[in-house]
Enzyme design. Structure first.
Site, PDB file in Angstrom:
ATOM      1  N   CYS A 252       0.808  -1.214   0.000  1.00 21.44           N
ATOM      2  CA  CYS A 252       0.000   0.000   0.000  1.00 21.44           C
ATOM      3  C   CYS A 252       0.846   1.271   0.000  1.00 21.44           C
ATOM      4  O   CYS A 252       1.779   1.407   0.777  1.00 21.44           O
ATOM      5  CB  CYS A 252      -0.894  -0.011   1.230  1.00 21.44           C
TER       6      CYS A 252
ATOM      7  N   CYS B 138      -1.527   5.704   7.152  1.00 24.61           N
ATOM      8  CA  CYS B 138      -2.858   5.182   7.438  1.00 24.61           C
ATOM      9  C   CYS B 138      -2.793   4.360   8.713  1.00 24.61           C
ATOM     10  O   CYS B 138      -1.814   3.699   8.986  1.00 24.61           O
ATOM     11  CB  CYS B 138      -3.299   4.307   6.271  1.00 24.61           C
TER      12      CYS B 138
ATOM     13  N   CYS C 118      -6.945   1.490  -1.632  1.00 31.57           N
ATOM     14  CA  CYS C 118      -6.887   0.698  -0.406  1.00 31.57           C
ATOM     15  C   CYS C 118      -6.944  -0.763  -0.818  1.00 31.57           C
ATOM     16  O   CYS C 118      -7.713  -1.122  -1.700  1.00 31.57           O
ATOM     17  CB  CYS C 118      -8.061   1.042   0.507  1.00 31.57           C
TER      18      CYS C 118
ATOM     19  N   GLN D 151     -19.238 -11.034  10.156  1.00 32.44           N
ATOM     20  CA  GLN D 151     -17.778 -11.158  10.229  1.00 32.44           C
ATOM     21  C   GLN D 151     -17.157 -10.499   8.997  1.00 32.44           C
ATOM     22  O   GLN D 151     -17.585 -10.784   7.872  1.00 32.44           O
ATOM     23  CB  GLN D 151     -17.392 -12.643  10.250  1.00 32.44           C
TER      24      GLN D 151
ATOM     25  N   TYR E 263     -23.221 -14.873  22.712  1.00 31.58           N
ATOM     26  CA  TYR E 263     -22.737 -13.730  21.924  1.00 31.58           C
ATOM     27  C   TYR E 263     -22.936 -14.069  20.445  1.00 31.58           C
ATOM     28  O   TYR E 263     -22.020 -14.018  19.636  1.00 31.58           O
ATOM     29  CB  TYR E 263     -21.271 -13.421  22.238  1.00 31.58           C
TER      30      TYR E 263
ATOM     31  N   GLU F  84     -27.705 -12.839  22.760  1.00 28.96           N
ATOM     32  CA  GLU F  84     -26.969 -11.684  22.250  1.00 28.96           C
ATOM     33  C   GLU F  84     -27.560 -10.403  22.841  1.00 28.96           C
ATOM     34  O   GLU F  84     -28.758 -10.325  23.081  1.00 28.96           O
ATOM     35  CB  GLU F  84     -27.082 -11.698  20.712  1.00 28.96           C
TER      36      GLU F  84
ATOM     37  N   CYS G  73     -11.434 -13.177  20.121  1.00 23.49           N
ATOM     38  CA  CYS G  73     -10.615 -12.280  19.300  1.00 23.49           C
ATOM     39  C   CYS G  73      -9.561 -11.597  20.176  1.00 23.49           C
ATOM     40  O   CYS G  73      -8.903 -10.661  19.721  1.00 23.49           O
ATOM     41  CB  CYS G  73     -11.487 -11.256  18.588  1.00 23.49           C
TER      42      CYS G  73
HETATM   43  N1  SAH Z   1     -20.686 -14.890  17.031  1.00 20.55           N
HETATM   44  C1  SAH Z   1     -21.032 -13.775  16.200  1.00 20.55           C
HETATM   45  C2  SAH Z   1     -20.653 -12.407  16.730  1.00 20.55           C
HETATM   46  C3  SAH Z   1     -19.557 -12.298  17.729  1.00 20.55           C
HETATM   47  S1  SAH Z   1     -19.100 -10.638  18.092  1.00 20.55           S
HETATM   48  C4  SAH Z   1     -20.483 -13.974  14.796  1.00 20.55           C
HETATM   49  O1  SAH Z   1     -19.642 -14.827  14.571  1.00 20.55           O
HETATM   50  O2  SAH Z   1     -20.890 -13.250  13.883  1.00 20.55           O
HETATM   51  C5  SAH Z   1     -19.555 -10.517  19.788  1.00 20.55           C
HETATM   52  C6  SAH Z   1     -21.027 -10.240  20.027  1.00 20.55           C
HETATM   53  O3  SAH Z   1     -21.209 -10.070  21.422  1.00 20.55           O
HETATM   54  C7  SAH Z   1     -21.538  -8.956  19.392  1.00 20.55           C
HETATM   55  O4  SAH Z   1     -22.639  -9.274  18.571  1.00 20.55           O
HETATM   56  C8  SAH Z   1     -21.985  -8.095  20.578  1.00 20.55           C
HETATM   57  O5  SAH Z   1     -23.136  -7.329  20.328  1.00 20.55           O
HETATM   58  C9  SAH Z   1     -22.245  -9.138  21.642  1.00 20.55           C
HETATM   59  N2  SAH Z   1     -22.156  -8.650  23.029  1.00 20.55           N
HETATM   60  C10 SAH Z   1     -21.296  -7.760  23.531  1.00 20.55           C
HETATM   61  N3  SAH Z   1     -21.490  -7.595  24.858  1.00 20.55           N
HETATM   62  C11 SAH Z   1     -22.513  -8.414  25.205  1.00 20.55           C
HETATM   63  C12 SAH Z   1     -23.185  -8.687  26.437  1.00 20.55           C
HETATM   64  N4  SAH Z   1     -22.835  -8.070  27.548  1.00 20.55           N
HETATM   65  N5  SAH Z   1     -24.186  -9.567  26.429  1.00 20.55           N
HETATM   66  C13 SAH Z   1     -24.543 -10.205  25.284  1.00 20.55           C
HETATM   67  N6  SAH Z   1     -23.942  -9.999  24.086  1.00 20.55           N
HETATM   68  C14 SAH Z   1     -22.936  -9.104  24.047  1.00 20.55           C
END
Ligand code: SAH
Length: 467
Positions: A74, A80, A176, A299, A328, A349, A425
């Site tokens: 890049c 950046c 980019c 994602q 989540y 979630e 992550c």
């Molecule tokens: N498993 C999903 C997203 C993971 S990202 C995928 O693969 O697409 C993490 C997620 O946790 C997000 O959607 C976020 O909104 C949620 N999150 C964050 N804090 C939270 C909480 N306190 N209680 C419930 N969910 C939560």
């Protein structure tokens, strides 16, 4: 200290990679976090900040360049904020990500670890993102070089990314390498049109102007979504712009706009208008289709998300009879991905709109054994909840960077699930949670996955089994 008083240490060897894209060196037995260098470099280091137990510095002159270096693709590298590891050969990026996971997990000495599996690299090391959010600004970031050569500051408009550490400066992107076509082409078209018709770029400091944000989302189905954020509602200026864009790019199947007069750039709380096409695009994975609205999370590296989900599903070892929880769950993608091999899946979630998406996606794919609930995890995921929805056989959890709330970890520890698959992550918060789980669960497999080439970010999947 004034800048000139910062000491410079000469010919320092950079020894390892550190967090946040920095590298490590030692000066007088102190650990130094160095920016602008890679392991193997020998450089003069200017100290920028002193802390009690470590110091920060930047490499300002190189005596020897590391053989781990490669040429960044890049032209904006360095200025950046994204892609800080572009100058590190991809094999070495993977090496240091593996190291990051190993370090995080071994730091908690009490836990017995299996061998950590070699990190799964991403097939695409550039152009892997399916979403970019560009900002307009009338305060283009000028390089020292530009200022030095007496650049005539006529065109100070920019469309690109915010410069890290500045509030109102935006880098005007030429190219980019993070997203496939037509992302660059759309951005260039909009910039050129706005210039030609003198549409005012947003003034972040004064809070005026018209063009504020441009989001491009691409999908493996070939569909493209474009979302404009305008600071004010001026259809006589914005509609011709959107019409011209729609005419020039038939790939745009969803062209949306938002009036955002708020102090910040987020639009989760604002109404979205459709100018052209549908108000969503479709992404596909295996035999599933996911509907993605302007506010839906997906994602950002679709191809590698598929690899991540396959690791998750393999670790879950489902036979069709299991009661599975997906914590989540976001828009329910993992839950739906494993549903065919489970008896029942329950996704939880925080964000209600994401749960709406999850339910729609379940219905659209004809999946009837997935159920979704919106709440803060620590309030919903309790022994009572498990009593109502059934003892889990497998718990999949994919929390945000902060990891899980301790109450949630304790609830998992007491859940009697045979297996827990922990997708993270952030290996540091994952390690902290694993330590609490350790009494009830042993770590059986560890699989790091690279979702974000050219950055220091690493994803890690851990399989835990009930002791
Ligand atoms: N498993 C999903 C997203 C993971 S990202 C995928 O693969 O697409 C993490 C997620 O946790 C997000 O959607 C976020 O909104 C949620 N999150 C964050 N804090 C939270 C909480 N306190 N209680 C419930 N969910 C939560």
């Amino acid at each position: 200290m004034k800048r000139k008083e910062f000491p410079v240490y000469e010919k320092v060897e950079i020894t390892a990679a550190a967090a946040e894209g920095k590298s490590l060196a030692r000066i007088d037995n102190l650990v130094v976090f160095v920016s602008n260098a890679v392991p193997g470099d020998v450089a003069d280091i200017r100290i920028t900040r002193k802390h009690r137990r470590f110091i920060e510095g930047e490499a300002i002159h190189f005596h020897q360049l590391s053989d781990k270096r490669t040429k960044p693709a890049c032209e904006h590298f360095g200025l950046c904020g994204g892609c800080k590891w572009q100058h590190l050969d991809y094999a070495w990026q993977l090496h240091y990500k593996q190291q990051q996971v190993t370090d995080a997990l071994t730091r908690i000495g009490k836990i017995e670890l299996p061998g950590i599996m070699p990190i799964l690299g991403s097939a695409a090391t550039y152009n892997y993102r399916n979403r970019l959010d560009y900002s307009f600004s009338n305060k283009r970031w000028l390089t020292t070089e530009e200022i030095g050569r007496g650049f005539d500051f006529v065109d100070r408009n920019a469309l690109g990314f915010h410069i890290p550490g500045t509030f109102d400066k935006v880098l005007d992107l030429n190219q980019c390498h993070l997203q496939t076509a037509p992302s660059d082409e759309i951005r260039a078209f909009v910039r050129q049109y706005a210039q030609q018709y003198k549409l005012p770029f947003y003034d972040i400091r004064e809070r005026r102007g018209l063009l504020r944000g441009l989001t491009v989302r691409t999908a493996s189905t070939g569909e493209t979504m474009v979302i404009f954020q305008f600071f004010r509602d001026e259809p006589e200026l914005t509609h011709p712009l959107m019409q011209a864009l729609a005419d020039a790019f038939p790939q745009i199947t969803s062209l949306l706009w938002i009036t955002n007069g708020k102090a910040n750039d987020t639009f989760h709380d604002l109404p979205v208008n459709t100018f052209h096409g549908r108000d969503h695009i479709f992404e596909a994975m295996e035999n599933l289709r996911f509907k993605i609205g302007p506010k839906s999370f997906y994602q950002t590296n679709s191809a590698q998300a598929y690899e991540l989900y396959k690791v998750t599903r393999n670790f879950a070892q489902l036979t069709g009879s299991e009661n599975v929880y997906d914590l989540y769950t976001g828009t329910g993608t993992i839950a739906l991905f494993v549903a065919a091999q489970a008896q029942k899946v329950t996704g939880v979630e925080l964000v209600p709109a994401a749960i709406e998406d999850a339910r729609q996606n379940a219905a659209m794919n004809g999946i009837q054994n997935a159920h979704f609930f919106a709440a803060d995890m620590k309030d919903m995921f309790t022994p009572d909840f498990l009593h109502t929805h059934g003892r889990p056989d497998v718990i999949i959890t994919d929390p945000p960077r902060a990891g899980m709330h301790e109450d949630v970890v304790r609830c998992i520890a007491g859940s009697q699930a045979a297996r827990v698959v922990y997708v993270s992550c952030n290996p540091a918060s994952q390690a902290r949670d694993l330590e609490i789980l350790n009494e009830a669960y042993s770590v059986e497999k560890v699989q790091p996955v690279d979702m974000f080439p050219q950055t220091h970010h690493v994803e890690n999947v851990v399989l835990l089994e009930k002791r």
